[in-house]
Design an enzyme around this catalytic site. Structure first.
Site, PDB file in Angstrom:
ATOM      1  N   ASP A 153       2.588  -6.780   2.126  1.00 48.90           N
ATOM      2  CA  ASP A 153       1.551  -6.021   2.839  1.00 48.90           C
ATOM      3  C   ASP A 153       2.141  -4.778   3.521  1.00 48.90           C
ATOM      4  OD1 ASP A 153      -0.755  -6.241   5.562  1.00 48.90           O
ATOM      5  OD2 ASP A 153      -1.076  -5.433   3.547  1.00 48.90           O
ATOM      6  N   HIS A 199       0.826  -1.208   0.000  1.00 50.82           N
ATOM      7  CA  HIS A 199       0.000   0.000   0.000  1.00 50.82           C
ATOM      8  C   HIS A 199       0.864   1.262   0.000  1.00 50.82           C
ATOM      9  CE1 HIS A 199      -3.282  -2.641   1.420  1.00 50.82           C
ATOM     10  NE2 HIS A 199      -2.444  -3.083   2.331  1.00 50.82           N
TER      11      HIS A 199
HETATM   12  O1  LIG Z   1      -3.709  -4.321   4.445  1.00 55.25           O
HETATM   13  C1  LIG Z   1      -4.250  -5.423   4.532  1.00 55.25           C
HETATM   14  O2  LIG Z   1      -4.193  -6.278   3.622  1.00 55.25           O
HETATM   15  C2  LIG Z   1      -4.959  -5.741   5.760  1.00 55.25           C
HETATM   16  C3  LIG Z   1      -5.611  -4.803   6.506  1.00 55.25           C
HETATM   17  C4  LIG Z   1      -5.938  -3.407   6.075  1.00 55.25           C
HETATM   18  C5  LIG Z   1      -6.831  -3.384   4.873  1.00 55.25           C
HETATM   19  O3  LIG Z   1      -7.036  -4.378   4.192  1.00 55.25           O
HETATM   20  C6  LIG Z   1      -7.450  -2.098   4.489  1.00 55.25           C
HETATM   21  O4  LIG Z   1      -7.474  -1.162   5.285  1.00 55.25           O
HETATM   22  O5  LIG Z   1      -7.912  -2.040   3.331  1.00 55.25           O
HETATM   23  C7  LIG Z   1      -6.093  -5.215   7.822  1.00 55.25           C
HETATM   24  O6  LIG Z   1      -6.204  -6.464   8.047  1.00 55.25           O
HETATM   25  O7  LIG Z   1      -6.358  -4.328   8.647  1.00 55.25           O
END
Ligand SMILES: O=C(O)/C=C(\CC(=O)C(=O)O)C(=O)O
Length: 301
Positions: free
Chosen positions: A257, A33
């Site tokens: 991740d 991300h």
């Molecule tokens: O980053 C990931 O894959 C997992 C996340 C965050 C997420 O998915 C999000 O905020 O869109 C989690 O389990 O909090």
């Protein structure tokens, strides 16, 4: 605009180790991300958490440090359906990043085309209740039908306990479907148990469904943690991920991740996360499929 991180927020691991595992040429970090920076790309008002800023420059530096060639950058819920930070990173990547956006039913065809031109190749539906509010299934299906002509796929993130209720919706989606983090299995239960068995049934009976075998740090109960040089991390997660890689070698993906949102127990050393991979993909062929062939076919073809 000033943002304050959610109390207790763990920032990503500073100074990750250099992996011992040599990633194959062309390897793709297929789940990561970018966050903010908040003063340029504000976080969504409807978000359930406020992260640290995590820039494209820092992501690309990690890519190079770990030995990846490319990234698939996934929209996280903290930015809602405002994909500006994602698109900015894709445009800055010199073709080395593709994206998975979050769109709502109001997205225009022009906006979809603009995102496609920037390198977006999928949209994400988040069913994890601590992250996203409920969206009617017919709305999601409407979105899936709108992105299908672009050749995009749908990424789904859900918790294993919710799979029975979501199974028919997932298996009716008209596109390739990519499951985040193996559908978050309860690894204290057996790989051969009915819970993971339902997930395996879904993949076995639907060849359009893929799975990321990432995020052992989110799922592991007994560890050991990917810290302090650990070369055999997250032993309780390995059987689940290894079974998927060996059973569906052409439909698996892996990602760091980074920057690891919402971790509470510990923050893994990303270099040791990479060293975890040979445990779940024990041959060079499986590693090449997982890290190069599969993500390249899905995102760069
Ligand atoms: O980053 C990931 O894959 C997992 C996340 C965050 C997420 O998915 C999000 O905020 O869109 C989690 O389990 O909090």
């Amino acid at each position: 605009m000033e943002f304050t991180k959610t109390p207790g927020w763990l920032d990503w691991y500073t100074g990750p180790s250099k992996p011992r595992f040599q990633l194959p040429a062309g390897a793709v970090d297929a789940h990561c991300h970018v966050f903010g920076p908040g003063d340029k790309f504000p976080y969504a008002p409807e978000r359930k958490y406020t992260p640290c800023d995590a820039s494209k420059e820092q992501l690309f530096a990690l890519r190079d440090h770990l030995g990846f060639d490319k990234n698939v950058i996934v929209q996280a819920t903290c930015h809602g359906s405002d994909n500006r930070a994602l698109v900015d990173a894709l445009k800055a990547s010199n073709g080395k990043a593709k994206g998975v956006a979050t769109v709502n039913r109001n997205v225009t065809d022009a906006e979809l085309q603009e995102m496609h031109a920037a390198g977006v190749r999928g949209t994400r539906f988040n069913f994890v209740k601590r992250l996203a509010d409920f969206t009617p299934r017919e709305v999601l299906l409407e979105i899936a039908n709108r992105i299908a002509p672009l050749g995009w796929h749908v990424v789904i993130y859900f918790e294993a306990v919710d799979l029975p209720e979501l199974y028919d919706f997932f298996t009716a989606l008209p596109t390739t479907v990519v499951v985040d983090h193996m559908g978050r299995p309860d690894v204290s239960k057996p790989v051969t148990g009915p819970e993971f068995g339902l997930f395996l049934k879904m993949m076995r009976e639907h060849s359009n469904i893929w799975s990321k075998v990432s995020c052992p740090e989110r799922l592991s109960v007994s560890g050991p943690k990917a810290l302090n040089g650990e070369q055999h991390a997250y032993q309780d997660v390995v059987p689940f991920a290894k079974h998927l890689v060996e059973t569906f070698p052409d439909r698996v993906l892996w990602g760091t991740d980074w920057p690891h949102p919402n971790l509470k127990d510990h923050m893994p050393d990303d270099g040791l996360l990479v060293d975890y991979i040979p445990q779940i993909a024990p041959t060079a062929e499986l590693q090449r499929k997982l890290l190069v062939d599969n993500p390249t076919r899905l995102y760069w073809s």
